[in-house]
Motif scaffolding. Structure first.
Motif, PDB file in Angstrom:
ATOM      1  N   VAL A  56       4.056   1.611  13.613  1.00  0.00           N
ATOM      2  CA  VAL A  56       4.200   2.688  12.409  1.00  0.00           C
ATOM      3  C   VAL A  56       3.200   3.701  12.519  1.00  0.00           C
ATOM      4  CG1 VAL A  56       3.958   2.568   9.713  1.00  0.00           C
ATOM      5  CG2 VAL A  56       5.019   0.617  10.800  1.00  0.00           C
ATOM      6  N   PRO A  57       3.576   4.825  12.362  1.00  0.00           N
ATOM      7  CA  PRO A  57       2.769   6.031  12.560  1.00  0.00           C
ATOM      8  C   PRO A  57       1.800   6.153  11.545  1.00  0.00           C
ATOM      9  CG  PRO A  57       4.785   6.747  12.266  1.00  0.00           C
ATOM     10  CD  PRO A  57       5.017   5.337  12.287  1.00  0.00           C
ATOM     11  N   TYR A  58       0.608   6.609  11.799  1.00  0.00           N
ATOM     12  CA  TYR A  58      -0.412   7.009  10.885  1.00  0.00           C
ATOM     13  C   TYR A  58      -0.221   7.953  10.037  1.00  0.00           C
ATOM     14  CZ  TYR A  58      -5.221   7.861   8.720  1.00  0.00           C
ATOM     15  OH  TYR A  58      -5.910   8.303   7.811  1.00  0.00           O
ATOM     16  N   LYS A  59       0.518   9.079  10.561  1.00  0.00           N
ATOM     17  CA  LYS A  59       1.059  10.270   9.694  1.00  0.00           C
ATOM     18  C   LYS A  59       2.314  10.559  10.203  1.00  0.00           C
ATOM     19  CE  LYS A  59      -0.530  14.822   8.728  1.00  0.00           C
ATOM     20  NZ  LYS A  59      -1.808  15.750   8.568  1.00  0.00           N
ATOM     21  N   PRO A  60       3.300   9.949   9.292  1.00  0.00           N
ATOM     22  CA  PRO A  60       4.727   9.879   9.796  1.00  0.00           C
ATOM     23  C   PRO A  60       5.202  11.424   9.529  1.00  0.00           C
ATOM     24  CG  PRO A  60       4.502   8.683   7.697  1.00  0.00           C
ATOM     25  CD  PRO A  60       3.084   9.132   8.295  1.00  0.00           C
ATOM     26  N   LEU A  61       6.210  11.725  10.526  1.00  0.00           N
ATOM     27  CA  LEU A  61       6.724  13.088  10.529  1.00  0.00           C
ATOM     28  C   LEU A  61       8.697  12.721  10.639  1.00  0.00           C
ATOM     29  CD1 LEU A  61       4.560  15.204  12.750  1.00  0.00           C
ATOM     30  CD2 LEU A  61       4.720  15.268  10.150  1.00  0.00           C
ATOM     31  N   CYS A  62       9.123  13.361   9.950  1.00  0.00           N
ATOM     32  CA  CYS A  62      10.747  13.244   9.925  1.00  0.00           C
ATOM     33  C   CYS A  62      11.077  13.779  11.330  1.00  0.00           C
ATOM     34  CB  CYS A  62      11.507  13.811   9.034  1.00  0.00           C
ATOM     35  SG  CYS A  62      11.172  15.549   8.541  1.00  0.00           S
ATOM     36  N   SER A  63      10.363  14.992  11.988  1.00  0.00           N
ATOM     37  CA  SER A  63      10.667  15.669  13.202  1.00  0.00           C
ATOM     38  C   SER A  63       9.388  16.457  13.429  1.00  0.00           C
ATOM     39  CB  SER A  63      11.817  16.347  12.955  1.00  0.00           C
ATOM     40  OG  SER A  63      11.814  17.500  12.509  1.00  0.00           O
ATOM     41  N   GLU A  64       9.265  16.448  14.711  1.00  0.00           N
ATOM     42  CA  GLU A  64       8.139  17.472  15.181  1.00  0.00           C
ATOM     43  C   GLU A  64       8.104  18.743  14.473  1.00  0.00           C
ATOM     44  OE1 GLU A  64       5.044  16.440  17.002  1.00  0.00           O
ATOM     45  OE2 GLU A  64       5.815  14.464  16.738  1.00  0.00           O
ATOM     46  N   SER A  65       9.159  19.368  14.494  1.00  0.00           N
ATOM     47  CA  SER A  65       9.575  20.672  13.827  1.00  0.00           C
ATOM     48  C   SER A  65       9.537  20.821  12.399  1.00  0.00           C
ATOM     49  CB  SER A  65      10.775  21.131  14.657  1.00  0.00           C
ATOM     50  OG  SER A  65      11.813  20.510  14.159  1.00  0.00           O
ATOM     51  N   CYS A  66       9.062  19.691  11.783  1.00  0.00           N
ATOM     52  CA  CYS A  66       9.003  19.474  10.385  1.00  0.00           C
ATOM     53  C   CYS A  66       8.348  20.886   9.766  1.00  0.00           C
ATOM     54  CB  CYS A  66       8.727  18.228   9.719  1.00  0.00           C
ATOM     55  SG  CYS A  66       8.690  18.342   7.851  1.00  0.00           S
ATOM     56  N   LEU A  71      10.146   5.375   6.251  1.00  0.00           N
ATOM     57  CA  LEU A  71       8.937   6.005   5.856  1.00  0.00           C
ATOM     58  C   LEU A  71       9.099   7.303   5.154  1.00  0.00           C
ATOM     59  CD1 LEU A  71       7.981   5.669   9.568  1.00  0.00           C
ATOM     60  CD2 LEU A  71       6.795   4.622   7.646  1.00  0.00           C
ATOM     61  N   THR A  72       8.063   7.808   4.703  1.00  0.00           N
ATOM     62  CA  THR A  72       7.857   9.325   3.724  1.00  0.00           C
ATOM     63  C   THR A  72       7.298  10.134   4.855  1.00  0.00           C
ATOM     64  OG1 THR A  72       7.971   7.999   1.661  1.00  0.00           O
ATOM     65  CG2 THR A  72       7.342  10.525   1.925  1.00  0.00           C
ATOM     66  N   CYS A  73       7.846  11.151   5.270  1.00  0.00           N
ATOM     67  CA  CYS A  73       7.388  12.250   5.925  1.00  0.00           C
ATOM     68  C   CYS A  73       6.092  12.869   5.348  1.00  0.00           C
ATOM     69  CB  CYS A  73       8.370  13.464   6.028  1.00  0.00           C
ATOM     70  SG  CYS A  73       7.783  15.007   7.122  1.00  0.00           S
ATOM     71  N   SER A  74       5.195  13.126   6.077  1.00  0.00           N
ATOM     72  CA  SER A  74       3.738  13.381   5.543  1.00  0.00           C
ATOM     73  C   SER A  74       3.973  15.161   5.074  1.00  0.00           C
ATOM     74  CB  SER A  74       2.682  13.244   6.327  1.00  0.00           C
ATOM     75  OG  SER A  74       2.655  13.613   7.667  1.00  0.00           O
ATOM     76  N   ARG A  75       4.646  15.934   5.760  1.00  0.00           N
ATOM     77  CA  ARG A  75       4.856  17.208   5.539  1.00  0.00           C
ATOM     78  C   ARG A  75       5.879  17.609   4.319  1.00  0.00           C
ATOM     79  NH1 ARG A  75       5.148  19.426  11.740  1.00  0.00           N
ATOM     80  NH2 ARG A  75       3.063  18.742  12.454  1.00  0.00           N
ATOM     81  N   ALA A 111       0.746  -1.270   0.243  1.00  0.00           N
ATOM     82  CA  ALA A 111      -0.132  -0.060  -0.036  1.00  0.00           C
ATOM     83  C   ALA A 111       0.947   1.210   0.023  1.00  0.00           C
ATOM     84  CB  ALA A 111      -0.973  -0.034   1.217  1.00  0.00           C
ATOM     85  N   GLY A 112       2.367   1.043   0.260  1.00  0.00           N
ATOM     86  CA  GLY A 112       3.116   2.316   0.016  1.00  0.00           C
ATOM     87  C   GLY A 112       3.168   2.968   1.380  1.00  0.00           C
ATOM     88  N   GLU A 113       2.695   2.512   2.563  1.00  0.00           N
ATOM     89  CA  GLU A 113       2.862   2.975   3.737  1.00  0.00           C
ATOM     90  C   GLU A 113       4.223   3.128   4.319  1.00  0.00           C
ATOM     91  OE1 GLU A 113      -0.163   1.614   6.770  1.00  0.00           O
ATOM     92  OE2 GLU A 113      -1.456   0.851   5.111  1.00  0.00           O
ATOM     93  N   CYS A 114       5.101   2.203   4.005  1.00  0.00           N
ATOM     94  CA  CYS A 114       6.524   2.001   4.518  1.00  0.00           C
ATOM     95  C   CYS A 114       7.194   1.100   3.918  1.00  0.00           C
ATOM     96  CB  CYS A 114       6.571   1.848   6.054  1.00  0.00           C
ATOM     97  SG  CYS A 114       5.868   0.175   6.611  1.00  0.00           S
TER      98      CYS A 114
END
Length: 178
Positions: free
Chosen positions: A131-141, A67-71, A33-36
């Motif tokens: 596995v996070p639902y909405k992956p972020l590379c960092s909280e400050s992205c 993972l791919t960061c969602s932001r 599904a491309g989630e990770c």
């Protein structure tokens, strides 16, 4: 990984297993599904003991995923670890369609039939839950610029992002008299 009921009734069982993510259909579906993308095998250690009329399985699972960061859409690696406890009781799984409220004990319990318990679905579930639902590379992205698409983590792009939102532009004309 299988827990043999007769063995666990006699003494504590310490089990460990390392399997590729492709061994677990749920994890294969996540990749499809491309989630990770799983970058490390799934390593599981489980201690099983017989208590009264059930088996208590306490374990630790480790793996890693890309993972791919969602932001900002950057790829990053995330280690996945989970500690869990599951209580197994003998009996058929009641596949009821009715909605019922579950107690805390029911949330961490499962049923088994036969003379062994297959831990593979629970191990895959523990990895999947990490596995996070909405992956972020960092909280400050800071994400991408909505105007030009530049990565704002690398620096400002120079676009004027303080413009008027056209969806709300009509509200600017409203005059409220007091």
């Amino acid at each position: 990984m299988k827990i043999e009921i007769e063995k666990v009734k006699k003494k504590q069982l310490d089990l460990s297993e390392v399997e590729p993510a492709s061994h677990f259909p749920v994890l294969v579906a996540m990749e499809a599904a491309g989630e990770c993308t799983f970058t490390a095998p799934v390593s599981a250690k489980v201690t099983a003991v017989w208590e009264y009329d059930h088996v208590r399985a306490t374990g630790h699972v480790e793996s890693a995923a890309r993972l791919t960061c969602s932001r900002c859409l950057a790829e990053y690696d995330l280690p996945l670890t989970s500690d869990f406890t599951i209580f197994y009781t003998e009996g058929e799984d009641e596949g009821s369609e009715d909605e019922v409220e579950l107690s805390d004990e029911e949330l961490i319990s499962a049923t088994y039939t036969g003379d062994e318990i297959d831990m593979a679905p629970e191990i895959a579930e523990q990895v999947m839950l990490e596995v996070p639902y909405k992956p972020l590379c960092s909280e400050s992205c800071k994400g991408l610029c909505p105007e030009c698409g530049a990565d704002l983590n690398a620096g400002e792009c120079g676009c004027d992002r303080g413009g008027i939102n056209l969806k709300m532009a009509a509200l600017k004309k409203i005059k409220i008299e007091k």
